[in-house]
Design a protein around this motif. Structure first.
Motif, PDB file in Angstrom:
ATOM      1  N   CYS A  12      -3.693  36.782  14.911  1.00  0.00           N
ATOM      2  CA  CYS A  12      -4.887  37.494  15.043  1.00  0.00           C
ATOM      3  C   CYS A  12      -5.455  37.413  16.184  1.00  0.00           C
ATOM      4  O   CYS A  12      -5.305  36.536  17.009  1.00  0.00           O
ATOM      5  CB  CYS A  12      -5.704  36.905  13.910  1.00  0.00           C
ATOM      6  N   ILE A  13      -6.453  38.443  16.306  1.00  0.00           N
ATOM      7  CA  ILE A  13      -7.317  38.407  17.689  1.00  0.00           C
ATOM      8  C   ILE A  13      -8.262  37.225  17.907  1.00  0.00           C
ATOM      9  O   ILE A  13      -9.146  37.201  16.770  1.00  0.00           O
ATOM     10  CB  ILE A  13      -8.187  39.748  17.605  1.00  0.00           C
ATOM     11  N   GLU A  23       0.680  48.887  22.335  1.00  0.00           N
ATOM     12  CA  GLU A  23      -0.682  48.522  21.681  1.00  0.00           C
ATOM     13  C   GLU A  23      -1.081  47.140  22.033  1.00  0.00           C
ATOM     14  O   GLU A  23      -2.300  46.805  21.885  1.00  0.00           O
ATOM     15  CB  GLU A  23      -0.400  48.624  20.180  1.00  0.00           C
ATOM     16  N   ASN A  24      -0.514  46.363  22.632  1.00  0.00           N
ATOM     17  CA  ASN A  24      -0.693  44.993  23.334  1.00  0.00           C
ATOM     18  C   ASN A  24      -0.302  44.900  24.710  1.00  0.00           C
ATOM     19  O   ASN A  24       0.027  46.039  25.286  1.00  0.00           O
ATOM     20  CB  ASN A  24      -0.202  43.565  22.444  1.00  0.00           C
ATOM     21  N   ALA A  70      -7.385  42.676  23.371  1.00  0.00           N
ATOM     22  CA  ALA A  70      -6.848  43.525  22.176  1.00  0.00           C
ATOM     23  C   ALA A  70      -7.615  45.092  22.444  1.00  0.00           C
ATOM     24  O   ALA A  70      -7.129  45.902  21.486  1.00  0.00           O
ATOM     25  CB  ALA A  70      -7.481  42.965  20.953  1.00  0.00           C
ATOM     26  N   GLY A  71      -8.376  45.230  23.267  1.00  0.00           N
ATOM     27  CA  GLY A  71      -9.187  46.662  23.551  1.00  0.00           C
ATOM     28  C   GLY A  71      -8.632  47.302  24.507  1.00  0.00           C
ATOM     29  O   GLY A  71      -9.072  48.415  25.020  1.00  0.00           O
ATOM     30  N   SER A 121      -8.732  53.412  10.250  1.00  0.00           N
ATOM     31  CA  SER A 121      -8.119  53.781  11.333  1.00  0.00           C
ATOM     32  C   SER A 121      -9.228  54.237  12.299  1.00  0.00           C
ATOM     33  O   SER A 121     -10.440  54.549  11.885  1.00  0.00           O
ATOM     34  CB  SER A 121      -7.039  54.882  11.090  1.00  0.00           C
ATOM     35  N   TYR A 122      -8.957  54.874  13.518  1.00  0.00           N
ATOM     36  CA  TYR A 122      -9.791  55.376  14.569  1.00  0.00           C
ATOM     37  C   TYR A 122      -9.426  56.647  14.852  1.00  0.00           C
ATOM     38  O   TYR A 122      -8.278  57.283  14.974  1.00  0.00           O
ATOM     39  CB  TYR A 122      -9.715  54.551  15.653  1.00  0.00           C
ATOM     40  N   SER A 133      -5.349  57.093  15.487  1.00  0.00           N
ATOM     41  CA  SER A 133      -4.875  55.688  16.188  1.00  0.00           C
ATOM     42  C   SER A 133      -5.140  54.606  15.180  1.00  0.00           C
ATOM     43  O   SER A 133      -6.418  54.409  14.647  1.00  0.00           O
ATOM     44  CB  SER A 133      -5.456  55.376  17.550  1.00  0.00           C
ATOM     45  N   PRO A 134      -4.264  53.479  15.021  1.00  0.00           N
ATOM     46  CA  PRO A 134      -4.653  52.306  14.343  1.00  0.00           C
ATOM     47  C   PRO A 134      -5.631  51.216  15.105  1.00  0.00           C
ATOM     48  O   PRO A 134      -6.175  50.630  14.345  1.00  0.00           O
ATOM     49  CB  PRO A 134      -3.435  51.691  13.822  1.00  0.00           C
ATOM     50  N   LYS A 135      -5.621  51.636  16.421  1.00  0.00           N
ATOM     51  CA  LYS A 135      -6.525  50.790  17.225  1.00  0.00           C
ATOM     52  C   LYS A 135      -7.349  51.613  17.927  1.00  0.00           C
ATOM     53  O   LYS A 135      -7.097  52.722  18.490  1.00  0.00           O
ATOM     54  CB  LYS A 135      -5.686  49.823  17.944  1.00  0.00           C
ATOM     55  N   LYS A 172      -8.703  51.657  21.784  1.00  0.00           N
ATOM     56  CA  LYS A 172      -8.113  51.128  23.084  1.00  0.00           C
ATOM     57  C   LYS A 172      -8.638  51.879  24.298  1.00  0.00           C
ATOM     58  O   LYS A 172      -8.815  53.050  24.355  1.00  0.00           O
ATOM     59  CB  LYS A 172      -6.595  51.071  23.014  1.00  0.00           C
TER      60      LYS A 172
END
Length: 204
Positions: free
Chosen positions: A3-4, A43-44, A69-70, A108-109, A185-187, A189
């Motif tokens: 986790c973040i 993604e990371n 994470a961003g 999601s985004y 996107s799921p994230k 960023k």
């Protein structure tokens, strides 16, 4: 993936450079066909994922910080013989947003890019024909110098329904083309990779 790791968020502790906050986006976006990309940022912050889905770097199981994470890790790299392109549009006539969407438990985004080009031209209409129903990628820069990537190894930015080419009614109305692209996107960023080399024809 762990986790973040949470951190305090204190607006008053922003760096001096971060206190200059301007709205809007730079009136130039980088774009290309989704299929012309060889390597996508991960993604990371420790893995880059190729178009075939394989990791080119070793991922870590350590919990990322909120800043890690961003941000996406690595560069967007074009396939051999391919390059990205630039679209210059009318200043202060573009916008970009990242908005949460979906139901509880499946958020999601939605990334949305809207650009307006004054005067209907065959070049811009040709662009619309080229991107219709095609997966694309876009790199957008906001007025604070932050970049955002629309597209990943699986999903691309897609042309959305909108106003398109409009002549207006009166002589003082704007003759223009309004174009909107969406990417899910799921994230959420920022993109910190290359924005120069991808504009040159790639060669191994």
């Amino acid at each position: 993936m762990a986790c973040i790791t949470l951190l305090d968020i204190d607006e008053q502790s922003m760096a001096c450079a971060e206190q200059d906050n301007m709205g809007g986006i730079v009136p130039r976006v980088i774009f290309g066909y989704h299929g012309d990309v060889d390597v996508w940022p991960s993604e990371n912050s420790t893995t880059s994922t190729g178009s075939g889905g394989s990791a080119s770097q070793t991922a870590t199981n350590a919990a990322p910080t909120m800043e890690q994470a961003g941000a996406l890790g690595g560069d967007l790299v074009m396939a051999d013989g391919k390059r990205a392109f630039c679209f210059d549009f009318t200043d202060e006539m573009g916008s970009f947003s990242i908005a949460p969407q979906g139901e509880k438990g499946s958020i999601s985004y939605l990334y949305t890019l809207t650009i307006v080009n004054k005067r209907i031209r065959k070049l811009v209409l040709g662009f619309l024909n080229a991107v219709k129903n095609r997966k694309m990628f876009f790199i957008v820069q906001d007025s604070n110098g932050t970049y955002y990537l629309m597209g990943d190894a699986r999903r691309g930015a897609m042309l959305a329904a909108g106003d398109g080419a409009v002549t207006g009614s009166a002589a003082t109305d704007s003759n223009q083309v309004s174009i909107t692209f969406e990417y899910v996107s799921p994230k959420a960023k920022v993109y910190e990779g290359d924005v120069e080399d991808l504009l040159e024809i790639a060669s191994s």
